[in-house]
Design a protein around this motif. Sequence first.
Motif, short mmCIF file in Angstrom:
data_model
loop_
_atom_site.label_atom_id
_atom_site.label_comp_id
_atom_site.label_asym_id
_atom_site.label_seq_id
_atom_site.Cartn_x
_atom_site.Cartn_y
_atom_site.Cartn_z
N LEU A 1 -26.63 19.32 65.84
CA LEU A 1 -25.46 18.28 66.05
C LEU A 1 -24.24 18.47 65.16
N ASP A 2 -23.55 19.25 65.73
CA ASP A 2 -22.47 19.95 65.01
C ASP A 2 -21.46 20.35 65.75
N PHE A 3 -20.32 19.83 65.86
CA PHE A 3 -18.90 20.00 66.45
C PHE A 3 -17.81 19.97 65.96
N SER A 4 -17.10 21.11 66.24
CA SER A 4 -15.53 21.04 65.87
C SER A 4 -14.59 21.29 67.10
N SER A 5 -13.71 20.66 66.70
CA SER A 5 -12.68 20.55 67.83
C SER A 5 -11.30 20.53 67.37
N PHE A 6 -10.37 21.31 68.21
CA PHE A 6 -9.04 21.42 67.90
C PHE A 6 -8.31 20.28 68.80
N TYR A 7 -7.45 19.40 68.14
CA TYR A 7 -6.84 18.54 69.05
C TYR A 7 -5.37 18.78 69.03
N ASP A 8 -4.83 19.05 70.22
CA ASP A 8 -3.38 19.34 70.23
C ASP A 8 -2.51 17.98 70.77
N PRO A 9 -1.78 17.13 70.04
CA PRO A 9 -1.43 15.98 70.56
C PRO A 9 -0.54 16.34 71.95
N ALA A 10 -0.59 14.91 72.76
CA ALA A 10 0.23 15.09 73.87
C ALA A 10 1.88 14.99 73.60
N ASN A 11 2.10 14.19 72.66
CA ASN A 11 3.26 14.09 72.34
C ASN A 11 3.63 13.67 70.76
N PHE A 12 4.70 13.56 70.31
CA PHE A 12 4.87 13.12 68.96
C PHE A 12 4.51 11.58 68.98
N THR A 13 4.32 10.78 67.78
CA THR A 13 4.26 9.37 67.91
C THR A 13 5.50 9.03 67.55
N PHE A 14 5.84 7.62 67.62
CA PHE A 14 7.07 6.97 67.39
C PHE A 14 6.73 5.57 66.74
N PRO A 15 6.52 5.56 65.51
CA PRO A 15 6.63 4.19 64.81
C PRO A 15 7.85 4.10 64.56
N PHE A 16 8.12 2.57 64.29
CA PHE A 16 9.30 2.04 64.20
C PHE A 16 9.50 0.75 63.48
N GLY A 17 10.54 0.21 63.10
CA GLY A 17 10.38 -0.99 62.15
C GLY A 17 11.68 -1.40 61.78
N ALA A 18 11.82 -2.53 61.08
CA ALA A 18 13.09 -3.03 60.26
C ALA A 18 12.95 -3.31 58.88
N HIS A 19 13.80 -2.83 58.23
CA HIS A 19 14.07 -2.99 56.74
C HIS A 19 15.24 -3.67 56.31
N LEU A 20 14.85 -4.99 55.62
CA LEU A 20 16.27 -5.45 55.05
C LEU A 20 16.16 -5.83 53.37
N ALA A 21 17.23 -5.68 52.76
CA ALA A 21 17.43 -5.51 51.58
C ALA A 21 18.48 -6.97 51.08
N ILE A 22 18.26 -7.54 49.88
CA ILE A 22 19.24 -8.28 49.46
C ILE A 22 19.65 -7.81 48.07
N VAL A 23 20.84 -7.81 47.69
CA VAL A 23 21.49 -7.24 46.57
C VAL A 23 22.52 -7.96 45.92
#
Lengths: 786, 154, 265
Positions: free
Chosen positions: A626-648
């Motif tokens: 019970l021993d398996f190796s796999s190659f995974y080639d992604p279908a696309n990039f992934t695109f995380p995102f967000g918002a950053h706020l600063a007070i100075v």
Amino acid sequence: MGSYIGKSVKRREDARFLKGEGKYTDDIKLPNMTHMAFVRSPYASANVLSVDTSEAEKAEGVVAVFTAEDGCGQYGVPCGWQVNFKNGETMREPQHPLLAKDKIRHVGEPVAIVIAETQALARDAAELVAVEYEELPAVTNPKEAMKDGAPKVHDQFPDNMAFDWCIGNDRAEVEAALEKAHHVTELEFINQRLAPNAIEPRSYIADYDVNGDKWTLYTSTQNPHLIRLLMCAFVLGIPEHKVRVVSYDVGGGFGSKIYHYTEEALVTWVSREIARPVKWTADRSEAFLMDAHGRDHVVKSKMGFDKEGHIVAHLTDEYCSMGAYLSTFAPAIPTYLHGTLFQGLYKTPLIHLNVVAPFTHTVPVDAYRGAGRPEATYLIERLVSKGAKEMGMDPAEIRFKNFIEPFDGVNQPGYQTQVALQYDSGNYAPALEKALDAIGYKDFRKEQAEARKNGKLLGLGISTWIEGCGIAPSAVVGALGARAGLYEVGHVRVQPTGKVSVYTGTHSHGQGHETAFAQFVADRLGIPMDDVEIIHGDTEQVAFGMGTYGSRSLSVGGSAIVKSIEKVLEKGAKIAAHKLEASVEDLEYAGGKWTVKGTDKSISFGDVSLTAYVPHDYPQGLEPGLDFSSFYDPANFTFPFGAHLAIVEVDQDTGKVDLKRFVTCDDVGNIINPMIVDGQIHGGVVQGIGQALLEEVVFDESGQMITGSYMDYAMPRADDLPMIETHNTVTPCPHNPLGVKGAGEAGAIGSTPAVVNAVVDALWHLGVRDIQMPLTPQRVWKAMQQ
Amino acid sequence: MRISLTVNGKQYSHDVEPRLSLAHYLREVLNLTGTHIGCDTSSCGACTITLNGDAVKSCTLLAVQADGCEIVTIEGMANGAELHPIQESFKENHGLQCGFCTPGMVMTASDILKNNPNPTEEEIRHGLEGNFCRCTGYHNIVKSIQQAAEKINQ
Amino acid sequence: MIPAKFDYIKVSSINEAVDLVDKHGFDAKILAGGHSLIPAMKLRLNTPSILIDISGIEGMNEIKESGDEIIVGANCTHKQIMSSDLVKNQLNILAQTAATIGDVQVRNRGTIGGSLAHSDPSADYPATVLACDAKIEVTSKNGSRTIDAEDFFQGIFTTALEDDEIITAVRFPKVKDGNYQKFYQSASRFAVVGVAVVKDGNGVKVGITGVADTPYRAKAVEKAYDGSTDAATHAVDGVDVMSDHFADSEYRAHLAKVMVKKALA
């Protein structure tokens, strides 16, 4: 079962680190080991007239002295990405020698190496090597390098240009839209050169085994297999199967330990020459001179808006330094990892970026945390904020107005950008809303006005960000010039007792893979985490891999492991069906056992594992094991995102910026371990703050680095910072099995423009529109005086 | 030159070259590789140990200067398998990522808490000014030391 | 980084130390805390052939009260100075100054004598030593002498110390009303500008470090002082202001005025 995913499981790697029992390369001592020291050029640009090693050879404890004449690595260090000119011409690719022969192209370039019995004696002897140089003029600024008559870095490329590249819509069309725009905002600045500064300096040990004609290279790298491939096939011409590359614990990378460095190849070469192990560990001074730097773009940008504040066009021209040679991924950084993010989170219909990439007399530039994407985000987010303020609009409002509508990539298609890539899934407004709520945006303007009355300069900066990570679909990057595939390998070895060893081609140097990977593996298999061990960083244990960078480990490496888990379960089901005398279709797998649906007949994962290895009563025709190796080639990039706020708050008298608050709301897709993700965000944010306020590699006229130590290169310290307030939204990635996107670079991508926007906001009423990074007290004060 | 010193409660005596730094002595001679070296300018704090109870940067001390001294390194903090409360708090609060700066952070934290058992966040941050961490942004390190103070004071 | 080879001797008396200094001359360096010397030796910018470790000399690491003076032994660490009750009560400006030096670990090892002898133009103590009119006690084979603060600092890494002299103590007058203000260089945490102000009745004494290649008494400020902070505008009168990539001479001059103003307030 889902008992681990989403939980802040404490890290299993911590015990060894906390007790001082981590195994970093410099901690390894081999019997009979020698030490290597370098003779490095003090000049940025020079002819090497002569090298006299005779005194050094006679010095105490010296084993050998080598120069370029000795023929090590005659092909030089290769570049792994080819970016062609926009007219189709091939990228100019100079040879990057292991030791300089006739010509010096940056300070610190090695001329000779000394091998001795101890580190101290190697250094003593290195001082005895006499090198005669003829110093030549140098150029360190990429824009200056393109001027007529600029000092030449490589004689065969008299214009200093590596390539001239563009992406996006037709330039004339973009220019025409800018002409017609209601308002055009402009920025000219330098996205300054940074030194990555992982706190562990690079360290290498090569150990040649004469009898087996084999090498072991212990190296502080982010990707052992790639190093082995590049070094064996391209640099030294030695057989890959005879080389084992081991990278145990690595003390931070941030990009700087991706690349194949000359020193790695040198220790490997020397070890065979002298038939003894050789160690080299960089000093911090050497790290400043030799580790690939980041950023270094000279930027000129224009963004056009209509009356309502919709972005109508964006045009940017950049000079992006390659340094003296092309480092492993260098050409990709200001192009395919930069230009492809020019869409940002906005519906901008017309975009054009032109990049001229010159050689300069400096250490090579390559990926540093975020790599190209922080530079893109910085200029887009500065332009949007500046444009909004110039038009009298609220900088949050203008962003909501321009955001791409939500799309989940399943029910709605991905978003096709103007700059080649297609975003996977996104829902941008909620992230910004959440961050604005958290910081109390509605009340801030009142507070700001109040503070101003009391002579206090408060400012709030907004930045939203997106990045393309989970690098990367091989066919896509291949078409874009990558000379490697960017799939990942995940190998799941179920032991006869049902314990599970997982081998991953990714590499952890702080990211906590040993814990986070074990969490999802245990959940998928329905077994305790203690039954799962994660193994990485050794080419003799792990079949293959592309390493860790570009926030790819979980989304690409994790997916490869999931593929193997699926194969394990599929085969396991056949064994279970046989044992339960049922058909596979009648079984369900949950909680670590296969059950015949609607009955209490079941068999555990452990029993099936044992059966696989003791196949006495076993399905006919099925292979044992019970021993398996796999190659995974992604279908696309992934695109995380967000918002950053600063007070100075800016000190009126000195220009010193005090960062009061920093709030993030990031969407990195599904989260396996929130504690680890938060930690990644904290660290990234602070590196980004470092760029905004403190960090900069500075060269003098002759090409000397005047920030070559921690006495002159400023990095964030604990007392420069507030707590980082993190929040998140979750928009799963639609194209990988875990729905994860990537969090390693996020912090560094979003934070820099937030801080700079905050400072400019604090000083806007004084007429300040832009300040060159880093926003040192001096620069801020001078901006206030104008 | 002959030196004798106590490290983590054990007595050692060695002949050393005067130029051998204490950090190198610990790493190369005693094989206590938990003490790390991250810079050349006494700036990063990765090499921090305690010498007669005070946190010092062992890269900026010669081994010969430590003759007759009592030294504790990161390896001497845990009591067998039982972590010191500072180490425990670092684990509970994810106060480390790559682990390279961690020994120095823990040793500096021990000095901070010895001199000030109830430090404020600001005092902790100020106390860490001689230690670089490039991974954590210090956020969880500060939290770890806050929790360690509570544990020790209990 | 590893220093070049050298010999090492730890002495137990000042006489032993001055004899060795006399014998080895230029080749010898005095080692106290080592926090200026050892980094320079690691970079091989300094390659003495013998180090004379004075850290074990009895009495040289004590802080004592003597009439109107506080006598600080040269081997006192910054930590010892900043946490001494005697210093905090009678000479708080010195405690304040010591607390701004380096970091916890550096303050645990670095000494006042070492710092003064090294004479980095951005070091903190010189401003306070100048403003307090402290006296530096030095000893050589030929005996001891006292150097006034104003005569002591002579340039970048240059002092009035003769090659064979060792600092043994610094004598400070007690100071009730003193104030040290520092603007940190963000990388090294040395002073871009450090200003020490000692007020005494109607007058004021102002010592400034980090601004010129030699720390100085801001006499123009002292002369113009009228009880308000206006005199701060004279902070760099007649001074050749240093320039580097953190602070060019224009900004540094401005900062000097700002910090003098703060220190006077």
